[in-house]
Enzyme design. Structure first.
Site, PDB file in Angstrom:
ATOM      1  N   ASP A 339     -17.170   0.874 -10.072  1.00 21.30           N
ATOM      2  CA  ASP A 339     -17.333   1.666  -8.845  1.00 21.30           C
ATOM      3  C   ASP A 339     -16.175   1.436  -7.870  1.00 21.30           C
ATOM      4  O   ASP A 339     -16.330   1.591  -6.666  1.00 21.30           O
ATOM      5  CB  ASP A 339     -18.634   1.281  -8.137  1.00 21.30           C
ATOM      6  N   SER A 364     -13.292   1.215  -2.913  1.00 20.95           N
ATOM      7  CA  SER A 364     -14.657   0.838  -3.227  1.00 20.95           C
ATOM      8  C   SER A 364     -15.477   2.096  -3.027  1.00 20.95           C
ATOM      9  O   SER A 364     -15.534   2.630  -1.926  1.00 20.95           O
ATOM     10  CB  SER A 364     -15.123  -0.254  -2.268  1.00 20.95           C
ATOM     11  N   ARG A 365     -16.048   2.606  -4.123  1.00 18.69           N
ATOM     12  CA  ARG A 365     -16.655   3.939  -4.028  1.00 18.69           C
ATOM     13  C   ARG A 365     -18.024   3.939  -3.392  1.00 18.69           C
ATOM     14  O   ARG A 365     -18.479   4.968  -2.914  1.00 18.69           O
ATOM     15  CB  ARG A 365     -16.703   4.590  -5.403  1.00 18.69           C
ATOM     16  N   VAL A 366     -18.731   2.814  -3.400  1.00 22.21           N
ATOM     17  CA  VAL A 366     -20.076   2.846  -2.835  1.00 22.21           C
ATOM     18  C   VAL A 366     -20.304   1.821  -1.723  1.00 22.21           C
ATOM     19  O   VAL A 366     -21.243   1.934  -0.953  1.00 22.21           O
ATOM     20  CB  VAL A 366     -21.147   2.611  -3.930  1.00 22.21           C
TER      21      VAL A 366
END
Ligand code: ATP
Ligand code: MG
Length: 507
Positions: A339, A364-366
Site C-alpha cells: 500500500d 503511503s496510499r492509506v
C-alpha cells in the site's frame, strides 16, 4: 566414447531399470534421485502440495512438485543423509510452527525451534505456516496510526495499523534501521512485533537482536532468523512462519507489526529451489509464480473488523534494489502488492541525509486516513516545501547569484532537510515530532543556522518536557491543535528560543 564408459553406462542403466518402484502402501514411496537439497520420490499417491514427507533417516522434506509419476521434494536438512531407494513416508501434515506468548522475547529458526540457547519453548500450540488470508468481509479500513518514531515518516508518509508499507533501496541505505526504529518505537504502545531475517549474515542478525535486547524491545518481539548459510528451503519458509506467529496474535485481537528483512533474498531462495526442481524459468530467471510467493504472504496483513476481534497485522517488507532500479522484476511485483513504499536514496544517504527517505518517490496510499489532526496540521506543507527546494537546488547549482525569493526557498529547504534528519535507534514520540515540525510551521526554524538545528531541537524537547509538561499533556490528550493551544505553544517556544540565544551568547 570408449568401451569402458559404455560398459559403465550400460550397467547403471540396467540397474536403474531393474529397480522395483512398486511399493504396497500408497503412503510410502522410494527415493529415485537426490542431490542439491532436492529429492525426487516415486510411488506416493495423493500427496498434498506443501506436505511434509519423512525420510528413513528422520529427515523431513516439503512436497513442492506434484507430477504424474513422481514428487519433487525440497529437503529440510542435509541431503548427504539420503540414498536412492530410501523409504519416504507421508505425514499428511503441512509445515507448522509453534505460536503463542511463549515465543515473545525469543529467537527461533524457520521451523519455530528456539536457537537463542535458552530453554525450549513450552506451552506449544501449532499452526500451519500457510493459511488463507482474512476475507474482505472480515476486514475494515485502516484508521489507527502506526507510529514509527521517524519524523519524516510519521509526518509525511504516515503508516496505519494493518497497512503494508514497502521499504526499498540499495544495499547499505538504512533499510534495516528504518524497520528497527519502528520496532523500538512500539515500547509502551502495546504492540507485539515479529522481525523475520532472511538470508542475512548471522553476525548482522545477532547485532539486531542485541539492539533489541539493550533497548528493551525484545520484551515484546519475536525474531525468526534464517541466515544466509541456511538452506534455501528454510529461507523460503521463514517469512510464512513469522507471518503465522504474528497472525495468531492478530486473531486474538492484538496489534502486531511484522518486518520481512528482506524479500529480495526470499525470492532468490525460491528461485534456487525452483530451478533445482527444473521448473521453467521466466523473467530474470525467476519462476512464473514468484508474484504469488509474496502476494499470498502480504495479503495476510490486515486490520480485522470488530466482529473478528479488531486485531491488526502491519507489514514492513524490505526489498533491496540494484543501483536504485525500482523497475526490476521483484521490486515492481512487491510495489504493486503493498500500500505504498519508502524509497531510500543512496546518494542522499552518502551525502549525510539520514534517514535517506526520498520524499518525492515515497508514498503511503492509506495511512493518511489514520493521521492525527495535530500531525496533519504541522506537516501539511512539507511535501511541497521539499519539492520546491529540490527543484531549485538543481537549478541553483548552475548560477551563483540567485534572486531573493529563490534564496529564501533554498535557505528554508536546507534547514527543513536538516530538521528531518534523525539518528538510528532514537525514535521520537508523536508529541515531540509535532513540536519539532511546529518549529517549521511557525517560523522558528528560519531563525537558526543549519548547524544549530539538531542541537536546538533536542534542547527545545528537553525544555518542553521540563517546564511545559502541561502543554505536552494537552497535545497528547487528543492530538488536536486548536488556536489556543497553538498560541500557548508559540509563547513557550518563544521563551525557549530566548533562553537558548541568551545561553549561546554567554558562553
Ligand atoms: P544492508 O543492505 O546491508 O542490509 P541496510 O540498507 O539494511 O543495509 P542498515 O544496516 O540499516 O542498512 O544501515 C547501514 C549503516 O548505516 C549502519 O551502520 C547504520 O547504523 C547506518 N545508518 C542507518 N540509518 C542511519 C541514520 N538515520 N543515521 C545514521 N546512521 C544510519
Ligand atoms: Mg539490512
Amino acid at each position: 566414447m570408449d568401451k569402458r564408459s559404455e560398459q559403465i553406462i550400460e550397467t547403471i542403466k540396467n540397474r536403474v531399470e531393474g529397480l522395483n518402484w512398486e511399493v504396497e502402501d500408497q503412503d510410502i514411496g522410494l527415493v529415485h534421485s537426490v542431490g542439491d537439497g532436492i529429492a525426487f520420490v516415486k510411488g506416493l499417491k495423493d500427496v498434498l502440495s506443501g506436505e511434509l514427507l519423512k525420510f528413513d533417516s528422520g529427515l523431513m522434506g516439503l512436497a513442492m512438485n506434484l507430477e504424474n509419476d513422481q514428487v519433487g521434494v525440497v529437503l529440510l536438512g542435509n541431503d548427504a543423509e539420503i540414498r536412492e531407494k530410501d523409504k519416504v513416508y507421508r505425514t499428511k501434515h503441512v509445515v507448522d510452527t509453534p505460536v503463542g506468548d511463549a515465543l515473545i522475547g525469543r529467537v527461533v529458526n524457520a521451523l519455530g525451534i528456539a536457537i537463542d540457547g535458552l530453554d525450549d519453548i513450552e506451552d506449544k500450540v501449532f499452526k500451519p505456516i500457510e493459511v488463507q488470508a482474512p476475507k474482505v468481509m472480515a476486514r475494515q479500513s485502516v484508521k489507527e496510526p502506526l507510529l514509527t518514531g521517524w519524523k519524516i515518516i510519521d509526518a509525511m508518509i504516515p503508516i496505519g495499523k494493518g497497512q503494508r508499507e514497502l521499504i526499498i533501496g540499495d544495499r547499505q541505505t538504512g533499510k534495516t534501521s528504518i524497520a528497527m526504529n519502528a520496532i523500538l518505537n512500539q515500547k509502551g504502545l502495546g504492540l507485539t512485533c515479529v522481525y523475520v531475517a532472511i538470508g542475512q549474515k548471522a553476525s548482522t542478525i545477532a547485532r539486531v537482536v542485541e539492539q533489541f535486547r539493550i533497548s528493551g524491545a525484545l520484551e515484546y518481539t519475536t525474531v525468526v532468523a534464517s541466515p544466509a548459510d541456511d538452506m534455501a528451503s528454510l529461507q523460503y519458509i521463514a517469512p510464512y512462519t513469522g507471518c503465522t506467529i504474528a497472525e495468531h496474535w492478530m486473531n486474538q485481537g492484538k496489534d502486531v507489526l511484522i518486518v520481512y528483512d528482506d524479500l529480495s533474498k526470499h525470492a532468490v531462495a525460491y528461485r534456487t529451489i525452483s530451478l533445482l526442481l527444473r521448473r521453467p524459468s521466466g523473467r530474470e530467471a525467476f519462476p512464473g509464480d514468484v508474484f504469488y510467493l509474496h502476494s499470498r504472504l502480504l495479503e495476510r496483513s490486515a486490520k480485522l473488523n470488530d466482529k473478528h476481534g479488531g486485531g491488526s497485522m502491519t507489514a514492513l517488507p524490505i526489498i533491496e534494489t540494484q543501483a536504485g532500479d525500482i523497475s526490476a522484476y521483484i521490486p515492481t511485483n512487491v510495489i504493486s502488492i503493498t500500500d505504498g513504499q519508502l524509497f531510500l536514496n543512496l546518494d542522499a544517504f552518502n551525502s549525510g541525509i539520514r534517514p535517506a527517505v526520498d520524499s518525492g518517490l515515497s508514498v503511503s496510499r492509506v495511512g493518511s486516513a489514520a493521521q492525527t489532526q495535530a500531525m496533519k496540521h504541522v506537516s501539511s506543507s512539507l511535501k511541497l516545501e521539499l519539492a520546491n527546494y529540490q527543484d531549485l537546488l538543481s537549478f541553483a547549482q548552475f548560477s551563483t547569484d540567485v534572486d531573493e525569493s529563490t534564496r529564501r526557498v533554498l535557505e528554508h529547504g536546507s534547514r527543513l532537510t536538516e530538521l528531518l534528519k534523525q539518528d538510528v535507534n532514537k525514535p521520537l514520540s508523536q508529541d515531540l515530532i509535532i513540536l519539532s515540525l511546529f518549529m517549521n510551521k511557525y517560523g522558528f526554524l528560519d531563525r537558526l543556522e543549519v548547524f544549530e538545528i539538531l542541537p536546538y531541537e533536542s534542547f527545545m524537547h528537553d525544555e518542553m518536557k521540563r517546564k511545559y509538561d502541561d502543554l505536552i499533556q494537552e497535545i497528547k490528550l487528543e492530538y488536536q491543535l486548536g488556536p489556543s493551544l497553538i498560541s500557548k505553544i508559540t509563547d513557550a517556544m518563544e521563551d525557549i528560543y530566548t533562553l537558548y540565544r541568551g545561553m549561546y551568547y554567554e558562553t
